[in-house]
Enzyme design. Structure first.
Site, PDB file in Angstrom:
ATOM      1  N   GLU A  75     -55.035 -24.933 -30.785  1.00  0.00           N
ATOM      2  CA  GLU A  75     -55.778 -24.058 -31.699  1.00  0.00           C
ATOM      3  C   GLU A  75     -57.161 -23.746 -31.151  1.00  0.00           C
ATOM      4  O   GLU A  75     -57.915 -24.662 -30.797  1.00  0.00           O
ATOM      5  CB  GLU A  75     -55.950 -24.732 -33.057  1.00  0.00           C
ATOM      6  CG  GLU A  75     -54.677 -24.979 -33.813  1.00  0.00           C
ATOM      7  CD  GLU A  75     -54.946 -25.704 -35.130  1.00  0.00           C
ATOM      8  OE1 GLU A  75     -54.385 -25.273 -36.148  1.00  0.00           O
ATOM      9  OE2 GLU A  75     -55.704 -26.690 -35.140  1.00  0.00           O
ATOM     10  N   CYS A  76     -57.513 -22.508 -31.101  1.00  0.00           N
ATOM     11  CA  CYS A  76     -58.854 -22.022 -30.797  1.00  0.00           C
ATOM     12  C   CYS A  76     -59.408 -22.649 -29.514  1.00  0.00           C
ATOM     13  O   CYS A  76     -59.095 -22.196 -28.418  1.00  0.00           O
ATOM     14  CB  CYS A  76     -59.785 -22.238 -31.980  1.00  0.00           C
ATOM     15  SG  CYS A  76     -61.220 -21.139 -31.971  1.00  0.00           S
ATOM     16  N   GLY A  77     -60.217 -23.711 -29.594  1.00  0.00           N
ATOM     17  CA  GLY A  77     -60.724 -24.352 -28.392  1.00  0.00           C
ATOM     18  C   GLY A  77     -59.603 -24.847 -27.501  1.00  0.00           C
ATOM     19  O   GLY A  77     -59.664 -24.751 -26.270  1.00  0.00           O
ATOM     20  N   GLY A 121     -53.114 -20.249 -30.069  1.00  0.00           N
ATOM     21  CA  GLY A 121     -53.828 -19.057 -30.500  1.00  0.00           C
ATOM     22  C   GLY A 121     -55.174 -19.398 -31.104  1.00  0.00           C
ATOM     23  O   GLY A 121     -55.510 -20.569 -31.306  1.00  0.00           O
TER      24      GLY A 121
END
Length: 461
Positions: A329-331, A428
């Site tokens: 996720e993200c990072g 994502g």
């Protein structure tokens, strides 16, 4: 089970909620009580400060990300572990989705029947604080506001302003905190710096607690918390645990630190054994792991160090390419890119390379806020057509953000494609909470168990 609970809120972000919440939590701990803490909304950072105080993980309560049933479940489950539950609101008290109060701190107080205490920044105010309090109390018929704490006010002015507010509004003022520059916390692009980055945090918290014991009516706040109505019943259910205790490796260090504690607990309840590791310092993934969870954080601040750990990069690359179930996720998603640009745009650091694109700093928030994701096809966590609430909050952009999902903004016509997915992958920018859709946690754990059996059979052959 203790039903004692209280929510601290404020007229706006930066109004002193975190300072007051941490001061009260530490003061209660110093008294020998067992407070438990929660944060309204999706923020990861404030709960880290709470956890430093209470010595236990704080939980997020987000009506959009979780839904009412999961919020009530998490509040009841974790509230039962302590003497009093302290909830920190998010943003302004009535600030919710778009220009509504949906999923706001007020919505949370109303849904959970929790008394609210308004933290008012008194800098530059005198009698004008009274209409501010009166307006917040009158704005909704059921405001839930039953008290006030004044922040950043001089001890000399406090008695007169307290009397003024109580006479003009009928709302009790429970005390104050003066300006304390020695306890201030710095900010960065995702909000406050994390608790782990402040070397003297314990000392700062103790100074705040000593001040709170002196100038805040803690006994009065405890009595107000004890007056909370019974918590409504929820209908949340945990999936049956997967047998075999598959090990899921969870990235936990300075670069990867944004996780929802309730989601991690749910993975364990679904049968997983969670094992922490550091992409910054460890050379290999934990022994015997059959799943990988790369959460959010600040990989962009540690690009050089992450790139230098070639052994770990290779280990993660092999794991994902071998089909190990992975959530990034993200990072964590940024970490999977071929290269990651630093904040100044001076260096591109080579990383895992599973996403064969560059990620870079845009200098502004990209696609900020709540979204609803709709899956386009079956994958590791989701089935075609399923929806899950999520949120995005990032300054970095990807050369390939993915198109496995359609993201739609609530109360808006805006939307975009995002996310990579396969039978063994979710990667994502959007963050989601496993408790919003518990079957996603069960699917992740089940896939990890299947992968462990596959590895075992390959070795035997």
């Amino acid at each position: 089970m203790s039903q004692s609970r209280l929510l601290f809120c404020a007229p706006a972000s930066g109004g002193g909620k975190t300072t007051v919440t941490c001061a009260v939590l530490q003061a209660l701990v110093n008294r020998g009580l067992r407070p438990v803490s929660f944060k309204s909304g999706p923020d990861y950072i404030d709960p880290m400060f709470h956890s430093q105080v209470i010595g236990a993980t704080a939980r997020n309560l987000d009506l959009f990300l979780l839904g009412e049933a999961a919020v009530l479940h998490l509040l009841a489950e974790n509230g039962a572990k302590g003497d009093v539950a302290i909830i920190e609101g998010a943003m302004g008290y009535y600030d919710g989705i778009a220009m509504s109060s949906e999923a706001s701190a007020w919505d949370l107080a109303r849904t959970t029947r929790t008394p609210a205490v308004l933290v008012v920044d008194a800098r530059g105010r005198a009698r004008s604080a009274a209409p501010l309090v009166k307006g917040f109390c009158a704005f909704e018929q059921e405001s839930r506001i039953q008290g006030v704490v004044l922040d950043r006010i001089s001890p000399m002015l406090y008695p007169r302003l307290k009397e003024c507010i109580e006479q003009e509004t009928g709302v009790r003022v429970y005390g104050f905190l003066p300006e304390r520059p020695d306890c201030a916390v710095e900010s960065r692009h995702l909000g406050l710096v994390t608790a782990a980055e402040i070397s003297d945090l314990k000392e700062r918290l103790q100074r705040l607690a000593e001040q709170a014991e002196e100038s805040i009516d803690l006994d009065g706040l405890l009595a107000l918390a004890a007056s909370a109505e019974a918590l409504p019943e929820g209908s949340f259910s945990v999936p049956e645990p997967v047998p075999g205790k598959p090990r899921i490796a969870v990235a936990r260090d300075k670069a990867f630190c944004f996780y929802y504690a309730g989601g991690l607990k749910l993975l364990e309840q679904c049968g997983a054994e969670l094992v922490n590791f550091s992409p910054l310092e460890d050379e290999e993934l934990p022994e015997g792991c059959s799943g990988l969870y790369l959460g959010g954080g600040y990989p962009e601040l540690y690009g050089k160090e992450l790139a230098a750990n070639a052994s770990m990069l290779a280990a993660i690359r092999r794991a994902i390419r071998s089909g190990m179930p992975t959530v990034a996720e993200c990072g964590g998603f940024l970490y999977l890119h071929q290269t990651l640009g630093d904040a100044d745009g001076q260096h591109d650091w080579p990383l895992v390379g599973v996403i064969p694109e560059r990620a870079w700093n845009t200098g502004k928030l990209s696609r900020f806020g709540y979204v609803t994701l709709k899956a386009r096809f079956d994958s590791l966590l989701f089935r075609a057509g399923e929806e899950i609430p999520a949120h995005e909050f990032h300054y970095w952009e990807s050369g390939d953000p993915g198109a496995a999902f359609r993201a739609e903004k609530p109360q808006s016509s805006r939307g975009w494609d995002c996310g990579h997915a396969s039978p063994a992958l979710y990667a994502g920018f959007p963050h989601f909470h496993f408790c919003a859709k518990p079957e996603t946690a069960a699917r992740f754990v089940s896939a990890a168990r299947s992968f462990s059996w596959k590895k075992k059979n390959q070795k035997e052959l």
